[in-house]
Design a protein around this motif. Sequence first.
Motif, short mmCIF file in Angstrom:
data_model
loop_
_atom_site.label_atom_id
_atom_site.label_comp_id
_atom_site.label_asym_id
_atom_site.label_seq_id
_atom_site.Cartn_x
_atom_site.Cartn_y
_atom_site.Cartn_z
N ASN A 79 -3.34 5.82 10.58
CA ASN A 79 -1.91 5.96 10.23
C ASN A 79 -1.68 6.17 8.72
OD1 ASN A 79 -1.35 5.44 12.97
ND2 ASN A 79 -1.23 3.24 12.58
N GLN A 81 -1.05 7.97 5.12
CA GLN A 81 -0.31 9.16 4.69
C GLN A 81 -0.94 9.77 3.43
OE1 GLN A 81 2.51 10.58 6.20
NE2 GLN A 81 1.91 9.21 7.86
N ARG A 84 -0.88 13.57 3.17
CA ARG A 84 0.42 14.13 2.74
C ARG A 84 0.53 14.14 1.22
NH1 ARG A 84 5.96 10.91 4.05
NH2 ARG A 84 7.27 11.85 2.44
N ASP A 95 5.76 2.02 0.90
CA ASP A 95 5.76 2.39 2.31
C ASP A 95 5.17 1.23 3.10
OD1 ASP A 95 6.15 3.87 4.57
OD2 ASP A 95 4.33 5.07 4.35
#
Length: 512
Positions: A79, A81, A84, A95
């Motif tokens: 999961n 990021q 990105r 986050d």
Amino acid sequence: MAASSPARPSLPLDGESILALAARSMFQLFSSISQGMFLVDRTGRIVWLNEGYKRFLPALGFSSAEDVVGHMVEDVVPNTQMRRVLETGQPILVDLLTNRAGTFVVSRIPLRDEHSGELIGAIGIVLFDHPETTLQPLISKFARLQRDLDDARRELASQRRTKYTLASFVGTSPAAVEVKRQARRAAASSSPVLLLGETGTGKELLAHAIHAASPRSGGPLVSVNIAAVPDTLLEAEFFGVAPGAYTGADRKGRVGRFKLADGGTLFLDEIGDMPLALQPKLLRALQEGEIEPLGSNKVVPFDARVIAATSRDLSALVREGRFREDLFYRLNVLPVRVPPLRERRSDIPSLVEVLAEDMAARGGSPAPELTADAMGLLAAQSWRGNIRELRNVLEQAAMRSDTPRIDAAQVAAVLREAGIREIVPPIVTAPAKPAPDGTVLRPLAEQVGELERQAIAAALAATGGNKLAAARLLGISRAKLYERLGTMSDIQPMSEIWTGENASFPDISSSN
């Protein structure tokens, strides 16, 4: 000779060295105070992780750092990021990340070459683990703010829901029945509706009722009283304001009433007071279904049904050049005339009963009860202010009375102070059947029944057809009155009693 003391370290003198020192210091600080930290290269492969991050590896399925270094970050941290960040070059400062190792507050920052500025990797930092405990004060505050926001949204939504339905328009007179029939017809259409009538006749109530009975009832009902908004602010109120449109304007902009009513109904009260200079823009919005916010060069579409209302004579305003003829035709598609109270006098007793109950609910006191002569006195007036004036008289009489019971003298006193000449209407009763010779020799039950019919007819006439008030006057229950009426077909309907040829009322539109 004494030995010289060692020189104290000092800051570099050039800017690049200072930046390099600051970067190293920040890196060391984050590595020491964070719960864990790792680095990836531009391809997303993990190249380094600190001691703090190693304690999460068993939960992720790895036994040592050597099993992780060189692997793609997605294969190690579910999961994540980080990809990105590598693709966009934009940081994700705060986050929440949840995987097999737990829930974490994390930060992801891109790394760039100090000379070329080219992206060369990214750093992932675990700021907090177990945020449900470590961040409990912050989470609690956020939850409270979210609840307050939800409450405010619900309150705003409730204000934009309809308050009334067609059942709220009290009355069974021919005029009331006709206006409700027209309102039902208007509700089934999506064309503009124009409500025409004197002040206090219930135009806003009908606007709510039309919206509630229409297919748009699930959408918002947004109202704006044109007479209550300064001319200089009307354009912004209607169409909204673009961000920074003028000095002092909100940087976020402001949504106008047309857009707020999207998917529902926009009620324009007192449309006759619309400034002439703004009428062309309103006409364009109605024709094109789009608006242009103040200070913007972009058109914004909207989908709202328009209901307008006025107590002024729009036709006369058109002839005088104070209202655009094309706008009048655009609004006057489904005109509904709301009758004044003097045209539906037989509804006054029912209105008095409803208003009295509402006054009791608002004030927490017993509902006022009017005597028969007080009700007759109210039914005789012309009521230039219509229902709003009727309510005012009731409230004044109730406030002046020491008991819930209000008689004609108290009502007359209020009317006199308002400059209205008091008029006592005649009590119209159904004509009694002529008694044949030897009436005293008739059966007692027949004579009692005849007297009962006369008493009921007189009570209904005195109360203007209000069966509850008539029952109270007679000292019986309303159910008992209905039972008696079911056997008395010769009693005139109240609409005939109050609106028949014999029921005339003087004109009191002007006082002596």
